[in-house]
Structure formats: C-alpha cells, structure tokens
Design an enzyme around this catalytic site. Sequence first.
Site, mmCIF file in Angstrom:
data_model
loop_
_atom_site.group_PDB
_atom_site.id
_atom_site.type_symbol
_atom_site.label_atom_id
_atom_site.label_comp_id
_atom_site.label_asym_id
_atom_site.label_seq_id
_atom_site.Cartn_x
_atom_site.Cartn_y
_atom_site.Cartn_z
ATOM 1 N N GLU A 1 0.824 -1.215 0.000
ATOM 2 C CA GLU A 1 0.000 0.000 0.000
ATOM 3 C C GLU A 1 0.854 1.260 0.000
ATOM 4 O OE1 GLU A 1 -3.067 0.161 -0.523
ATOM 5 O OE2 GLU A 1 -3.907 -1.801 -0.019
ATOM 6 N N ARG B 1 0.858 3.851 -3.268
ATOM 7 C CA ARG B 1 0.255 5.153 -2.991
ATOM 8 C C ARG B 1 1.302 6.249 -2.798
ATOM 9 N NH1 ARG B 1 -5.304 4.135 0.438
ATOM 10 N NH2 ARG B 1 -5.541 1.917 0.040
ATOM 11 N N THR C 1 -1.279 0.510 -10.137
ATOM 12 C CA THR C 1 -2.565 0.027 -9.650
ATOM 13 C C THR C 1 -3.267 1.026 -8.744
ATOM 14 O OG1 THR C 1 -3.646 -1.968 -8.778
ATOM 15 C CG2 THR C 1 -1.727 -1.131 -7.571
ATOM 16 N N ASP D 1 -5.551 -9.919 -7.408
ATOM 17 C CA ASP D 1 -5.930 -9.151 -8.591
ATOM 18 C C ASP D 1 -4.773 -8.492 -9.328
ATOM 19 O OD1 ASP D 1 -5.555 -7.595 -6.367
ATOM 20 O OD2 ASP D 1 -7.313 -6.336 -6.637
ATOM 21 N N GLU E 1 -12.399 0.729 -9.544
ATOM 22 C CA GLU E 1 -12.109 -0.251 -10.599
ATOM 23 C C GLU E 1 -13.055 -0.143 -11.796
ATOM 24 O OE1 GLU E 1 -10.068 -1.273 -7.059
ATOM 25 O OE2 GLU E 1 -12.235 -1.067 -7.339
#
Length: 639
Positions: A286, A290, A628, A403, A539
């Site tokens: 994360e 980010r 992502t 994913d 998404e």
Amino acid sequence: MYPPPAPARRDFISVTLSPGRSYDGGRGLRRRSCWRKWKQLSRLQRTVVLFLLVVLMLFGLLSYVHVADEWAAVDSRSAAAWQMRPANPPVLPAPQKAAETPEAVAGLSPQKPQRHFRRGPPNLQIRAPEGDSQERRQDQAQRRAEVVGEAGWGAEAQRDGLSWRGAGTKPQQGTEPPGKKAEFPPRPSPKAARIQPNPASQNARQKAVVDAFLHAWAGYRKFAWGHDELKPLTRSFSEWFGLGLTLIDALDTMWILGLKKEFQEARNWVSKRLLFQKDVDVNLFESTIRILGGLLSAFHLSGDVLFLKKAIPYSDVNIGTGVAHPPRWTSDSTVAEVTSIQLEFRELSRLTGDKKFQEAAEEVTRRVHGLHGKLDGLVPMFINTNSGSFTHLGVFTLGARADSYYEYLLKQWIQGGKKERQLLEDYLEAVDGIRKHLLARSEPRKLTFVGELNHGRFSAKMDHLVCFLPGTLALGAHHGLPAEHMELAQALMDTCYQMYRQMETGLSPEIAHFNLHRTKAVKDVQVKAADRHNLLRPETVESLFYLHRLTGDRKYQDWGWEILRSFNTYTRVPSGGYSSISNVQDPRHPQPRDKMESFFLGETLKYLYLLFSDDPDLLSLDTYVFNTEAHPLPIWAPS
C-alpha cells in the site's frame, strides 16, 4: 475469680547509635564483606578470576580498534567516491554501463542488495533514527537527492515557486530501462508537451468532477490536513501510516485537473512536513503504490525535483534500514502484494541509476514464475514468507489478494517497451486460465462474469475489485494482443456496469453473487448482507476510461456519469468530503461509514475526469502506464 490481666506488651524497634561514627547505609560493611570473600578464595581461584578479567579487557580493546578502522575506511571510500564524481554529472536519456564500482553511483552504498525476497513480507517497520549509522544513511540519502537536483533539471523546477505547465502528456522519448551500472538518472524532458487544463476548455462533466474533488478536498483540508484519511461525518481523521496518505495520493490528480492553488499548498506540505523517520508499521504494497507511486508520478507530471528527492529517502528507509515482518495474524503474504510493487521500483531504478530496487522487485517476479501450485497461469492467493512457496493451494480468484498480480504482468511488459517475453507469456497463459476455469454467464441477462475456484468447485462470486480486468484486457489489446481480449473486455464491462445499475442506489456492492438459475423474478446480481457496502472504489470507472479511450464509444461516458451522480447523491457529506456507505440497496438509509479512502481522490475522481475527456493525448496510453493506484509512470520506450 479471674486471674489478673497480663501486663501490656510493647513492640519496639531498637536503634543502636555508635558515637563518633556516621551511618553509611551499610556500604562499609559490604566493602569489608567483599574483601573478606576475596581473601577466602584460594590462590588458584584468584589467579583464574584475574586472568579472565585481563582477557576480557584485551578483547574489548581489539574490538574497538577494529570497528574504528572499518568506519574510517567507509568514510574514506565515501569521500573518495564523491571526489571522483564530475561537478556536473551527465544527464542521460537511458542509463548505460559506466561506473565500475557501485560507489560511483550517486553516492549510494557499495553493498550489493539483499536478494532473499522470499522472506520479504508486505509489512515493513520504519524505525526512528538511532546513532551515527542512521545519521550517516540519512546524510547519504540527502546528498543523493542534492546531486539529483544538480543534474541540470533547471532552476525553475528547484525553487519553491513552480511554473505551472499542466498535465504532462509525453515523457522523454526513447527512454530505456536501466543498465547494470547506470550512471545517472534521466530527467523529465524539457521539450515534453504539457497541457494545462483550462477551465474554459473543460466540458460540463469534467467540471462536475472538479467540483466533486474540491468538495472532498475542502473536507480533508479543514478536518484532516496532513493526516492519512478523512472521517467526514465526525469531522476528524484516521491514521494508517501517519504520512499524509490522501494528500500524496491526490497530488497528480490535482495537477491533471488544473488545481494550481491546491497543488502548491500540498507541495509545500510535502516539502516541509513529509518525513519518513517514524517508528511505525507500514504495509509495503500500500505504501509503495500510494506514496512512492504518487511521488514519482507528481515528479514526472510537474517536473518538480522535490518529489523525486522525497521518493529516494523513502525507498532507502524502507529497503535499507526497515525492520520487516509478515502480517501479525499470519506468516503468509498475499500474492498481489508481493507482485505489485514492480512498476514503481523499476522506475525508481531508472531515475536514480541504482539497479538494486529493480533487481529486488524482479527477483520476486522470477521466484513466483517458477513456483509450483499454479493452474493454467492462475496463482493461489497466498505465499509463505519463510518457505517462499504458495499456500492455500487450490483456491483461485481475480479478486482480493490476487488481482494486481495479473495487472502487473501486462503493465511491466508495456513499461519495459514490450521486450520482456516471460512477462507476456505469463499474462497470456493467465488469460487463457481465466477463460477455461473462471468464466460463467448469469441468468436471466446472460452476463459474463469472473467467478472463483475452490478446490475444483466453482463459486459465482465476484469482487468489485475484479472490475479492473476489462480495462487491463482492453489495454493489452491496444498494445497488440489478440482481438478476443477486447471482446471479453467489453462483455465484462457490461457486467461491472450492471453491478451498479441493478442496485437501488446505483452504486455497486463490494462483492456480488451471480444467479445461475433461470428464474425471471430474480436479478442477475445478488448481494449478501455482509457484502452490500461501497467503499468509493475506482475499478469500474477505471475500466470505463480504458474502454472509452480505446473504442470511442460514448456509452461508457454515460455510464460513468450515472456513477458520479450516484456518488453525489448517496455519499457526499455537506460539511466536506465523501463517505463510504454500508448499504447500497437502501436509498433512504445508505448508512454512511464515516471514511473517505485516499483512493477516492487518487483514483476514482481521476479516472472519471479522464473518462469524460475526448482528448486521446491527455496521458496517452502509448506514453504512460498507470500503476494500480492510478499514478501514471512513463513507458520506457514509447511506441
């Protein structure tokens, strides 16, 4: 008759005072006692004790001399390396083989990077600085950042005031991956075309996105400034890493939307308040997608070297000195987490000229490629941090925990100029595995969806997270993969839209179950009570952006407009910000959850703004690849 009472007994404490002698707490007695015990030892015993003391003293003296010599050697090597560097190091479009020793690379440590990444967990602890060694590492990181600032990027990017040029559309052309001994990082091309979104040129839907962003930003700025996430209902904040997560995640969004004042204010906070010397656990995945992704993207779009300066010590602290451990509740890491940091670390190596970041991330990719337990390219969800092997075998999903593994296979191939054949082969095999094992059609509308496989048993369960797949498939088709990938992308896009359309609020649940039986009274999309929340996820609008950009079909814009209106109706908080909700099936009582995720500003609103644009050169898909977390990074060799 009764005996006389006994005389009363008195308890007392006896204190003996010796005239002419003061009380010393017994220290004199203890000294005499120790001396007496020493005298009681035999001559042999006393000799042995004295011998051991002498040996310990000699060892201590030798250790001190050895350590002092090592530190002196390190300091001399570091000084020599910096003296050997040219005053104005060359700025190269692509790092080439040059420096014979790692010491010549931007002052970085000469030690080879650790490659035991099968033990590398997703959680990383950032320790507070301690002692000289920590100060030395910070000084080296700062000196590297200063050298980066001297690399000819121009005074304009280095002073506090920015020259506002808008969203970058073309990074340096012909950019190539880092060589084994890269000399120095490339810079954002001074000739790159940068388009500042003029409010007059924004269409009505784009202006609505800007309005939504400003409303969300106003709540964050007023109630959660500098903190990770806004709690809009209680007008407070929550902390995850304590690193201004929402602010960093939104930097490139503000640049793309043309919000000059807000971007400058956020940039000032990054300059003065963003510090990584904290004793706090962070999630490697994360924080990478980010924070590191956000800083690198802001650097590329704005050309402001400050963001690269901040990105370099961030990665050093985590990779070089952080204390790593797996999640507290298990020794396993999720496959998605350990295989979805590669875009960012590869780009960091290209910019810094230090190959260790790329090598560490790609070592994980190579190990996962060779693991047993796959099913026609599909991977299990977990990997053990000690053994480096898949766990929970036989369970396959494209939802949570797996994913972005598939997403980054394709995007690394695109980022590297379509030269890494193994990445492409793994991706194509995985798409075939999805078709073979996970695809099904619902009733009564015959919606194509991606289910899950649990030890050979199919489940008609699909996470909202899976809605990244239509966009990824379409992106692959755009870059030359089979046309049938685009056909599947369009079919899945319809399904993801119906996950919104069939809910009473017009917002998708976190998890949907699809009806497989022919019953007219039943909708295709079924929702369980525990799954009917909406977290403001991106998404679906992400895939809508790709499908519209690559097909030109305006229905995808219309679908995105419906979703934005539903966000405004059911999640907008009057005092500022947007809140996730607990019940997408109850328009009267959606039950706000008092949390605005950072990705709402970093991804959801960004993709909506790009979706509503008809300019294919605004962050061209032939020039940029999105990580992502929707942070655009340059393709190394644009087609």
